[in-house]
Design an enzyme around this catalytic site. Sequence first.
Site, PDB file in Angstrom:
ATOM      1  N   ILE A   1      -4.327   4.537   0.525  1.00 21.22           N
ATOM      2  CA  ILE A   1      -4.667   4.998   1.858  1.00 21.22           C
ATOM      3  C   ILE A   1      -5.870   5.893   1.987  1.00 21.22           C
ATOM      4  O   ILE A   1      -6.911   5.644   2.671  1.00 21.22           O
ATOM      5  CB  ILE A   1      -3.722   5.446   2.960  1.00 21.22           C
ATOM      6  CG1 ILE A   1      -2.602   4.583   3.157  1.00 21.22           C
ATOM      7  CG2 ILE A   1      -4.087   5.878   4.343  1.00 21.22           C
ATOM      8  CD1 ILE A   1      -1.143   5.207   3.624  1.00 21.22           C
TER       9      ILE A   1
ATOM     10  N   TYR B   1       1.014  -1.283   0.056  1.00 21.18           N
ATOM     11  CA  TYR B   1      -0.127   0.087  -0.054  1.00 21.18           C
ATOM     12  C   TYR B   1       0.863   1.277  -0.081  1.00 21.18           C
ATOM     13  O   TYR B   1       2.007   1.109   0.188  1.00 21.18           O
ATOM     14  CB  TYR B   1      -0.933   0.044   1.222  1.00 21.18           C
ATOM     15  CG  TYR B   1      -0.340   0.286   2.373  1.00 21.18           C
ATOM     16  CD1 TYR B   1      -0.015   1.410   3.071  1.00 21.18           C
ATOM     17  CD2 TYR B   1       0.186  -1.016   3.415  1.00 21.18           C
ATOM     18  CE1 TYR B   1       0.560   1.689   4.383  1.00 21.18           C
ATOM     19  CE2 TYR B   1       0.752  -0.644   4.431  1.00 21.18           C
ATOM     20  CZ  TYR B   1       1.088   0.554   5.095  1.00 21.18           C
ATOM     21  OH  TYR B   1       1.503   0.779   6.367  1.00 21.18           O
ATOM     22  N   CYS B   2       0.385   2.410  -0.431  1.00 23.09           N
ATOM     23  CA  CYS B   2       0.961   3.599  -0.294  1.00 23.09           C
ATOM     24  C   CYS B   2      -0.129   4.706  -0.105  1.00 23.09           C
ATOM     25  O   CYS B   2      -1.162   4.234  -0.034  1.00 23.09           O
ATOM     26  CB  CYS B   2       1.853   3.911  -1.729  1.00 23.09           C
ATOM     27  SG  CYS B   2       1.010   3.695  -3.228  1.00 23.09           S
ATOM     28  N   THR B   3       0.143   6.006  -0.481  1.00 23.55           N
ATOM     29  CA  THR B   3      -0.782   7.005  -0.181  1.00 23.55           C
ATOM     30  C   THR B   3      -1.762   7.162  -1.213  1.00 23.55           C
ATOM     31  O   THR B   3      -3.028   6.935  -0.639  1.00 23.55           O
ATOM     32  CB  THR B   3       0.100   8.404  -0.447  1.00 23.55           C
ATOM     33  OG1 THR B   3       1.171   8.427   0.477  1.00 23.55           O
ATOM     34  CG2 THR B   3      -0.753   9.556   0.019  1.00 23.55           C
TER      35      THR B   3
END
Length: 343
Positions: free
Chosen positions: A227, A198-200
């Site tokens: 996210i 996952y990342c921003t």
Amino acid sequence: MQLYNKLSAAERATLIEEAGTERITISFYQYHNIGNPQVLRDHLFLNWNAIDVLGRIYVATEGINAQLSVPAPNFNKFKAHLDSISFLKNVRLNIAREQDNLSFLKLKVKVRNKIVADGLDDNTFDVTNKGIHVDAKTFNELIEDPDTILVDMRNHYESEIGHFKNAVTPDVDTFRDSLDIIEEDLKDHKKDKKLVMYCTGGIRCEKASAYYKHKGFEQVYQLEGGIIEYARQITSENLENKFLGKNFVFDHRRGERISNDIISNCHQCGKPCDVHENCANQACHLLFIQCEDCKKAMNNCCSNECKEIAALPFEAQKALRKGKGNSNKIFKKGRSEVLKFKK
């Protein structure tokens, strides 16, 4: 024909406040083969400047990466313009969880070699062979699986203030640093474990998932929309929130709260805190975590030396900076030796 900013950030902030119009902070990305990025760059600037879009947009031959704000009354015009560009029609827009009219103060549309600095040679692997995209519900189920390894693809200063429970959080300064480190650390689990990333907002995982499949990882998953989209879905679908703390964002807000947990501390006194600040000494501009008490005592500076410099008249500060490049501390976010309680 104006293809650049004429107003300073301070002048723009005053105009925004005087206008009293609510603005919407948005981010989106799209990988697409763009034949002439400069032409697209100029087209975007002309059209978006006309409707008062502000933000930071990167255009490259591989696509577009945009973080911006638009006046709420102009949103439909902005969306219509996006839809008029074939590869951006119905592109997913990540709407900020916490709005701030001053999230961006200038419109910067830049042509770059890549829309994310990943350090990869895209000709060496199939960048379209990406991992499986999952929504928040499936993501929550996956990360409870004992055969899953959950990896945060962001940098140390991002994960320090917020991350998913039990996530691997590489202690790196840049995305490119994390790729080889993660592969080396997980090399014995390429076949037997699920690699979930996952990342921003999802853009870093798009490239990383294809890279790791190329490197032999057989079960690769990524959180669709990152996210930002996860936070929207857990609210709209009443799902359990497995994210702790804040999501770091790359605008003047510097963070959006996802849970009430404060998992980091002030870099100067050690008290629980997850508010990022930039040192008020413009020759330093270090990004670090600072509580309200330290902010007041240090005049928003990271050290006594910077506090003394920031107290000088503007012209005196300018003279001290003359002929000097930006301090490397700017790119070592939260790493300065003057910070006693840094991670």
